[in-house]
Design an enzyme around this catalytic site. Structure first.
Site, PDB file in Angstrom:
ATOM      1  N   HIS A  89     -33.848  47.588 -21.150  1.00 56.73           N
ATOM      2  CA  HIS A  89     -33.146  47.867 -22.538  1.00 56.73           C
ATOM      3  C   HIS A  89     -31.790  47.302 -22.489  1.00 56.73           C
ATOM      4  O   HIS A  89     -30.945  47.898 -21.708  1.00 56.73           O
ATOM      5  CB  HIS A  89     -33.373  49.292 -23.042  1.00 56.73           C
ATOM      6  CG  HIS A  89     -32.943  49.419 -24.349  1.00 56.73           C
ATOM      7  ND1 HIS A  89     -33.670  50.553 -25.034  1.00 56.73           N
ATOM      8  CD2 HIS A  89     -32.037  49.323 -24.920  1.00 56.73           C
ATOM      9  CE1 HIS A  89     -33.095  50.574 -26.340  1.00 56.73           C
ATOM     10  NE2 HIS A  89     -32.031  49.699 -26.387  1.00 56.73           N
ATOM     11  N   LEU A  90     -31.545  46.148 -22.813  1.00 63.23           N
ATOM     12  CA  LEU A  90     -30.350  45.564 -22.627  1.00 63.23           C
ATOM     13  C   LEU A  90     -29.400  46.566 -23.268  1.00 63.23           C
ATOM     14  O   LEU A  90     -29.399  46.981 -24.340  1.00 63.23           O
ATOM     15  CB  LEU A  90     -30.444  44.141 -23.478  1.00 63.23           C
ATOM     16  CG  LEU A  90     -30.242  43.722 -24.643  1.00 63.23           C
ATOM     17  CD1 LEU A  90     -28.873  43.885 -25.118  1.00 63.23           C
ATOM     18  CD2 LEU A  90     -30.852  42.458 -25.043  1.00 63.23           C
ATOM     19  N   HIS A  91     -28.103  46.154 -22.700  1.00 70.35           N
ATOM     20  CA  HIS A  91     -27.021  46.679 -22.996  1.00 70.35           C
ATOM     21  C   HIS A  91     -25.773  45.988 -22.685  1.00 70.35           C
ATOM     22  O   HIS A  91     -25.543  45.538 -21.527  1.00 70.35           O
ATOM     23  CB  HIS A  91     -26.844  48.320 -22.652  1.00 70.35           C
ATOM     24  CG  HIS A  91     -27.258  48.570 -21.111  1.00 70.35           C
ATOM     25  ND1 HIS A  91     -28.491  48.434 -20.692  1.00 70.35           N
ATOM     26  CD2 HIS A  91     -26.424  48.577 -20.181  1.00 70.35           C
ATOM     27  CE1 HIS A  91     -28.414  48.568 -19.298  1.00 70.35           C
ATOM     28  NE2 HIS A  91     -27.383  48.554 -19.115  1.00 70.35           N
ATOM     29  N   GLN A  92     -24.846  45.848 -23.778  1.00 70.42           N
ATOM     30  CA  GLN A  92     -23.316  45.159 -23.363  1.00 70.42           C
ATOM     31  C   GLN A  92     -22.480  46.169 -22.754  1.00 70.42           C
ATOM     32  O   GLN A  92     -22.207  47.168 -23.582  1.00 70.42           O
ATOM     33  CB  GLN A  92     -22.894  44.425 -24.606  1.00 70.42           C
ATOM     34  CG  GLN A  92     -21.602  44.195 -24.751  1.00 70.42           C
ATOM     35  CD  GLN A  92     -21.120  42.677 -24.372  1.00 70.42           C
ATOM     36  OE1 GLN A  92     -21.915  42.413 -23.435  1.00 70.42           O
ATOM     37  NE2 GLN A  92     -20.780  41.955 -25.162  1.00 70.42           N
TER      38      GLN A  92
END
Ligand SMILES: [Zn+2]
Length: 178
Positions: free
Chosen positions: A137-140
């Protein structure tokens, strides 16, 4: 006020020392590190169901949300995440891409205003091999940096537990969000 505060949240624990007193730290539930890449195991999918204070959510948008990292590299370490369980940056749709960019700017403005951060590290780790703790789950990451010792600690006090520190930091940032 009790000494025991249970705090759920998102992030991946590491071996770094923290400034706060570990003997007073209310213990964090589990490690929150997903055992598999499905959304059912995913802390970033779970967080939006909590209320803002419980989930350490600083701001909610239409496509994405902003959450304090439970295992911060520095105080005020935020993550901008799509609600959708997507791993790769190329999988984001246009509204998600735009909102991540917009909220990254807003997170910088807000953290700078509240804490006087001197600089930031921004970025996404794509894939476990690149250092992503929650690779599915991508996250910046928005990680504030200070040249010296100035950070949230003088504002909040040195004797708080980790969970209280995170809760107070969330309150400050949510109130100042711009
Ligand atoms: Zn997810």
């Amino acid at each position: 006020m009790t000494d025991s505060v249970v705090q759920d949240g998102a992030g991946v624990p590491d071996e770094l020392d923290r400034l706060w007193a570990p003997h007073r730290m209310a213990y964090i539930k589990g490690e929150n590190k997903p055992q598999d890449p499905s959304s059912g195991e995913c802390p970033l999918c779970r967080i939006p169901a909590f209320d803002d204070a419980e989930g350490l959510i600083v701001h909610r948008g239409d496509a994405t949300f902003v959450v304090l990292n439970q295992y911060p590299y520095s105080p005020g370490h935020l993550m901008v995440c799509p609600y959708r369980h997507v791993a790769d940056y190329t999988e984001l749709d246009d509204p998600e891409t735009a909102e991540i960019a917009e909220f990254t700017k807003a997170a910088m403005r807000t953290v700078r205003e509240v804490s006087g951060a001197h600089g930031f590290n921004l970025g996404m780790n794509q894939g476990a091999v690149a250092g992503a703790g929650i690779a599915a789950h991508l996250h910046q990451h928005v990680v504030p940096r200070w040249g010296g010792d100035q950070n949230f600690m003088p504002i909040i006090g040195r004797t708080r537990t980790l969970a209280q520190l995170l809760t107070d930091t969330r309150d400050l940032l949510a109130e100042a969000w711009s």
